[in-house]
Design an enzyme around this catalytic site. Sequence first.
Site, PDB file in Angstrom:
ATOM      1  N   HIS A 173       0.892  -1.227  -0.143  1.00 22.20           N
ATOM      2  CA  HIS A 173       0.044   0.007   0.139  1.00 22.20           C
ATOM      3  C   HIS A 173       0.823   1.247   0.173  1.00 22.20           C
ATOM      4  O   HIS A 173       0.360   2.276   0.024  1.00 22.20           O
ATOM      5  CB  HIS A 173      -0.806  -0.010   1.272  1.00 22.20           C
ATOM      6  CG  HIS A 173      -2.208  -1.072   1.155  1.00 22.20           C
ATOM      7  ND1 HIS A 173      -3.388  -0.623   0.829  1.00 22.20           N
ATOM      8  CD2 HIS A 173      -2.081  -2.400   1.075  1.00 22.20           C
ATOM      9  CE1 HIS A 173      -3.895  -1.640   0.764  1.00 22.20           C
ATOM     10  NE2 HIS A 173      -3.268  -2.740   0.909  1.00 22.20           N
ATOM     11  N   ASP A 387       3.563   9.479  -0.689  1.00 18.16           N
ATOM     12  CA  ASP A 387       2.404   8.741  -0.295  1.00 18.16           C
ATOM     13  C   ASP A 387       2.030   7.586  -1.407  1.00 18.16           C
ATOM     14  O   ASP A 387       2.026   8.030  -2.585  1.00 18.16           O
ATOM     15  CB  ASP A 387       1.178   9.647  -0.397  1.00 18.16           C
ATOM     16  CG  ASP A 387      -0.002   9.350   1.002  1.00 18.16           C
ATOM     17  OD1 ASP A 387       0.096   8.194   1.217  1.00 18.16           O
ATOM     18  OD2 ASP A 387      -0.913  10.252   1.223  1.00 18.16           O
TER      19      ASP A 387
HETATM   20  C1  GDG Z   1      -2.024   3.917   3.458  1.00 18.53           C
HETATM   21  C2  GDG Z   1      -1.096   4.720   2.436  1.00 18.53           C
HETATM   22  C3  GDG Z   1      -2.739   4.408   0.644  1.00 18.53           C
HETATM   23  C4  GDG Z   1      -8.477   9.543   8.243  1.00 18.53           C
HETATM   24  N1  GDG Z   1      -9.124  10.427   9.304  1.00 18.53           N
HETATM   25  C5  GDG Z   1      -9.962   9.866   9.390  1.00 18.53           C
HETATM   26  C6  GDG Z   1     -10.760   8.900   8.524  1.00 18.53           C
HETATM   27  N2  GDG Z   1      -9.504   8.776   7.698  1.00 18.53           N
HETATM   28  C7  GDG Z   1      -9.480   7.769   6.625  1.00 18.53           C
HETATM   29  C8  GDG Z   1      -9.404   8.689   5.469  1.00 18.53           C
HETATM   30  C9  GDG Z   1      -8.934   7.352   4.472  1.00 18.53           C
HETATM   31  C10 GDG Z   1      -7.827   6.881   5.237  1.00 18.53           C
HETATM   32  O1  GDG Z   1      -8.164   7.038   6.548  1.00 18.53           O
HETATM   33  C11 GDG Z   1      -6.391   7.338   5.152  1.00 18.53           C
HETATM   34  O2  GDG Z   1      -6.143   6.698   3.907  1.00 18.53           O
HETATM   35  P1  GDG Z   1      -4.986   7.279   3.149  1.00 18.53           P
HETATM   36  O3  GDG Z   1      -4.880   6.735   1.770  1.00 18.53           O
HETATM   37  O4  GDG Z   1      -5.112   8.955   2.841  1.00 18.53           O
HETATM   38  O5  GDG Z   1      -3.670   7.164   3.940  1.00 18.53           O
HETATM   39  P2  GDG Z   1      -2.867   6.001   5.006  1.00 18.53           P
HETATM   40  O6  GDG Z   1      -3.738   5.806   6.270  1.00 18.53           O
HETATM   41  O7  GDG Z   1      -1.481   6.465   5.062  1.00 18.53           O
HETATM   42  O8  GDG Z   1      -2.846   4.624   3.847  1.00 18.53           O
HETATM   43  C12 GDG Z   1      -2.030   5.379   1.389  1.00 18.53           C
HETATM   44  C13 GDG Z   1      -3.551   3.491   1.647  1.00 18.53           C
HETATM   45  O9  GDG Z   1      -2.885   2.944   2.725  1.00 18.53           O
HETATM   46  C14 GDG Z   1      -4.349   2.593   0.844  1.00 18.53           C
HETATM   47  O10 GDG Z   1      -3.641   1.807   0.071  1.00 18.53           O
HETATM   48  O11 GDG Z   1      -3.754   5.183  -0.138  1.00 18.53           O
HETATM   49  O12 GDG Z   1      -1.074   6.084   0.524  1.00 18.53           O
HETATM   50  O13 GDG Z   1      -0.202   5.255   2.942  1.00 18.53           O
HETATM   51  O14 GDG Z   1     -10.188   6.946   3.912  1.00 18.53           O
HETATM   52  O15 GDG Z   1     -10.751   9.092   4.918  1.00 18.53           O
HETATM   53  N3  GDG Z   1     -11.750   8.269   8.541  1.00 18.53           N
HETATM   54  C15 GDG Z   1     -12.655   8.363   9.577  1.00 18.53           C
HETATM   55  N4  GDG Z   1     -12.108   9.554  10.529  1.00 18.53           N
HETATM   56  C16 GDG Z   1     -11.148  10.141  10.505  1.00 18.53           C
HETATM   57  O16 GDG Z   1     -10.943  10.826  11.493  1.00 18.53           O
HETATM   58  N5  GDG Z   1     -13.792   7.846   9.542  1.00 18.53           N
END
Ligand code: GDG
Length: 760
Positions: A173, A387
Amino acid sequence: MPTSSSVKDRPGEHELVVVANRLPVDSRTLPDGATEWVTSPGGLVTAMESVMRNVDSGAWVGWAGSPGEAPDPFEADGMSLYPVRLDQEDIERYYEGYSNATLWPLYHDVIVDPEFHRGWWDSYLSANRRFAVEAAPVAAPGGTIWVHDYQLQLVPQMIRDRRSDVRIGFFNHIPFPPVELFSQLPKRNSILRGLLGADLLGFQRESDSLNFLAAVRKLLGHHVDGMTISVPGIGAAPVREVQVQTFPISIDASAVSTLTEDPEIRERAAELRRDLGDPEKIVLGADRLDYTKGIRHRLKAWGELLDDGSIDPHDAVMIQIATPSRERVEAYRQLRDEVELTVGRINGEHAPLGRPAVSYQHHSFDRREMTALFMAADVVLVTALRDGMNLVAKEYVASRPDLQGVLVLSEFAGAADELRAAVLVNPHDIDELKAAILRSLAMPPEEQEEAMRSLRHQVMEHDVQHWAHQFLERLTMSGSPEDEAAQIVRLAGDALTDPAELDTTLREFTDVPRLLIATDFDGVLAPIVPDRDAVQPDQEALQALRELSDLPGVAVALVSGRALADLDSHTAMPSSVVLVGSHGAEVGALPPWMQAEVLDKSALSMTPEKEEQLAAITTTLRRIARAHPGTEVETKPTAAVLHTRNAKGRGGLNATDSALEYATTLPDVTVTPGKEVVEFAVVHTSKGVAIDALSRAGAADAWLYLGDDVTDESVFAQLGEHDVGVKVGGGDTAAGLRIADTAAARDLLRRLLELRAQQS
Ligand code: GDG
């Protein structure tokens, strides 16, 4: 996620088993001793949870989020969950240590220094073994085990050692680093061998896949052919082929979009704005509090815009959601201190009485509240320094069926490869970031709408179900001898496409927000004649192209083997039509709305810099050739080629390795390893490359191309799901449609004009 505490399925009966560090739910012990289950944080769970909801007989193996004894397996949302035990020491060494203080920073471009401790590795090894031991017996005979992410890189081989009958997939990821960085990792080869236990390895971006292949080639010396790695068997075991492929992850786009129709969520979005004092603009950042997300850079830019008076804090408010993450890892503690200090300073200096300049939220929100925030936000800032993908960017787009709002997106996030209509930024360049924020705040509604329409098209069409389906389908095919044949779609015989089918395809195509319509010249717009200068193009076809180029959201290009000036003199096109001559090597002026810098970066033509680069490459390849007798270097006007066919013993392989290692230092050169040859091209001339660059420069969601010649096959070879290839006349082709002649081409262009004009 609603849960119940019994397991119906017995181990060994699951067709699909997901293995990830975390289960999709975390256990929490309530004061009365009972267990409560809550959705666990992070992008992996957000993505996979919705995929698994649609799978029959699925199981998920992972840690339940608390140290000590693992709860018994149980069932939730029709899926069986198998908790893995992690003790306090595992959490400190395997999870917070090797995973999050060694691998995470190393895989994210060493934004902070990775720490290397030998004890952590031992823990990583034993924890990975525990996941493998738990997961292996759960899969049905011949079933599929899909391992996820950097915490579990040893698990694929550990499962293979226990279950030779199952198919094993691995998806990373986060980014996979360039080999120069990866080489720093103690036990790096064990990590590579662990991963190579899989049949299929998936990465987010093309650059991640290529970095992995380079590491395997350089550090393990395995033979790599395209995206296939030959892993030698131990003892008498046969060579095994491992496939590598890029699968950009996505979100459950329609679920997010549906939430936006909920009246309560709409009201909440309006209420959020009122609570902030009804500012004209709301700017939102929403991330785990992680140093990779560029939160400090974003705050710096915002602070400076307030300092220099470019933004009035009465007009615009920034909300920064920083979801708590990895709070026991030192770099995360430091980051939190710095972010909170900066927010405090900005608010102290700029916040009007009774309302913030930056509303900082260090806690998590539920999905509905997140959607309301996205609906309220006029601008979302995704300024990651590195990212894997970034799901927040895609969630924002899915939350805007009203087609308003601006996404500012870092080019270092994987999402930037797909979301070309975002305002793309280099977040390290604070001045550029400031300018992008100001531009976004001032963007007129029509411009927002045009960009958002294109972004939504991308996100809604490529959702997480599509991603999972692609991965699992590829995994099922991997190793099958019919692999390549299955991928080549050819038209049976030379039959013409049924007119009704042709019309349906054109209708669907013209429905897409941003189009590129491109065509070859000789044989398509003009019948072939013996005297090239006496060519008589079809004037009606040319006129249709001119009119198409005046419609909103349509880019038009004429592509030919003729020199640019020659093409120009025979077609008399207005400046709104792009002319491409010499099989892609000459590109004429672009209309102002196309992003010329994409073309500049696309290496379409020779420049003095490229001549110099080619000379340097030739010198280095000659040095490699001198060190490996029998190998030689061929020079071409735009490329240098190392031939190893006549080398003795391992000389050819060694020369190839040296050349490919050198290739990793040349990011903008097209390096193509072939059978006993490696070509380094500084200009990659083909009509296909030109169409690809033009469709990116015009942020096209789909393109249509008409061609009659073998040189047009370079275009048809890269048809995407929504693109349309039209072969004019007979002959083998990879195009999906075939029409008879130039008269039919004229009719097709006129029909395109008619369909598209109806929409304007
Ligand atoms: C890894 C990789 C890749 C965040 N705060 C809250 C919340 N979130 C949710 C967001 C989003 C998820 O968490 C975060 O996903 P990201 O992709 O932005 O980042 P990582 O956690 O670092 O994920 C990344 C991912 O894996 C998938 O392959 O895209 O690059 O680093 O869905 O909305 N959700 C809720 N409350 C929050 O306060 N409900």
